[in-house]
Write a protein that holds these residues in place. Sequence first.
Motif, mmCIF file in Angstrom:
data_model
loop_
_atom_site.group_PDB
_atom_site.id
_atom_site.type_symbol
_atom_site.label_atom_id
_atom_site.label_comp_id
_atom_site.label_asym_id
_atom_site.label_seq_id
_atom_site.Cartn_x
_atom_site.Cartn_y
_atom_site.Cartn_z
ATOM 1 N N ARG A 76 0.804 -1.309 -0.009
ATOM 2 C CA ARG A 76 0.102 -0.136 0.070
ATOM 3 C C ARG A 76 0.822 1.157 0.127
ATOM 4 O O ARG A 76 1.749 1.403 0.887
ATOM 5 N N ASP A 133 0.444 5.102 0.673
ATOM 6 C CA ASP A 133 -0.557 5.931 1.445
ATOM 7 C C ASP A 133 0.138 6.912 2.355
ATOM 8 O O ASP A 133 0.939 6.337 3.019
ATOM 9 N N GLU A 180 -0.640 -1.488 6.191
ATOM 10 C CA GLU A 180 -1.531 -2.557 5.369
ATOM 11 C C GLU A 180 -3.070 -2.591 5.937
ATOM 12 O O GLU A 180 -3.049 -2.926 7.264
ATOM 13 N N ARG A 197 -9.739 2.867 1.012
ATOM 14 C CA ARG A 197 -9.751 2.077 -0.388
ATOM 15 C C ARG A 197 -10.996 2.117 -1.041
ATOM 16 O O ARG A 197 -11.108 1.153 -1.790
ATOM 17 N N GLN A 233 -11.664 0.137 -4.730
ATOM 18 C CA GLN A 233 -10.485 -0.826 -4.873
ATOM 19 C C GLN A 233 -11.391 -2.181 -4.419
ATOM 20 O O GLN A 233 -12.501 -2.166 -3.472
#
Length: 271
Positions: free
Chosen positions: A226, A228, A233, A239, A242
């Motif tokens: 990830r 960000d 995680e 998200r 996604q």
Amino acid sequence: MPEGHVIHRLARTLEDRFLGQTLMVSSPQGRFAREAALLDGHQLACAEAAGKQLFLHFDLEDPRHIVFIHLGLIGKFHVKPWTEPVGAVRLRIATEDWAADLHGPQWCRLITEEEQDAALAKLGEDPLRADADPERLWPRVHRSRRSIAAVLMEQGYFAGVGNIYRAETLFRLGISPERPCSELSHEEFLAIWEDLVGLMAEGVRAGRIDTVRPEHTPEAMHRPPRVDDHGGEVYVYRRAGQPCWVCGEPIRTRVLNGRNLFWCPRCQHCP
């Protein structure tokens, strides 16, 4: 706004660097100068975290000897090897080798023990505190007709829990954020509490929030890590749109009480 694990980790770091030492306390910005002058030359007795609030106890006999800090949305408290202060430093705690600089807090006040007791009385149960008791919290949660997603963000219920832990714990347990608290079983409530305790303790240890189970890590799933600003995680937080790591359904989002809520409509469907 930093979640509770950040404040508990900060309290430990401050104790590691400054506990029991005679300190140089100042307010380079000037807004805390009078209070800092009272603390200068004294020792830090303990650093105590409660929810998203930090209490620094000094060894003064004066009743006002506790620095009460809330970082708020933009506050930072950096502990680093000694350098000259940079920027608007509200509070500096320093030795010859180390310095802790407070920038932009929501508040920084000098208070009494009675005022600390009053502040703590407004908070709910903190999953990271040894004196927390989920059974004190359960009757209040179970009486509420509000959604569990709303109540998890209330510091008067779950002190220290923020948007990331709220979203991730509910996903991990397959609980819809829309479930009214009054419909939760005692077992579901305890599962939420125990999951928060484990996740937040790991956040203190690692200094970041990781919530995915071993089978859903980037290594196990052969996927990119990830990327960000918040790091870590996660399953659903930030998200939206996604695919869910578990079922593939697109993650959804909406605003609840001014904060973005994230969930998987398949894994967290209402019973």
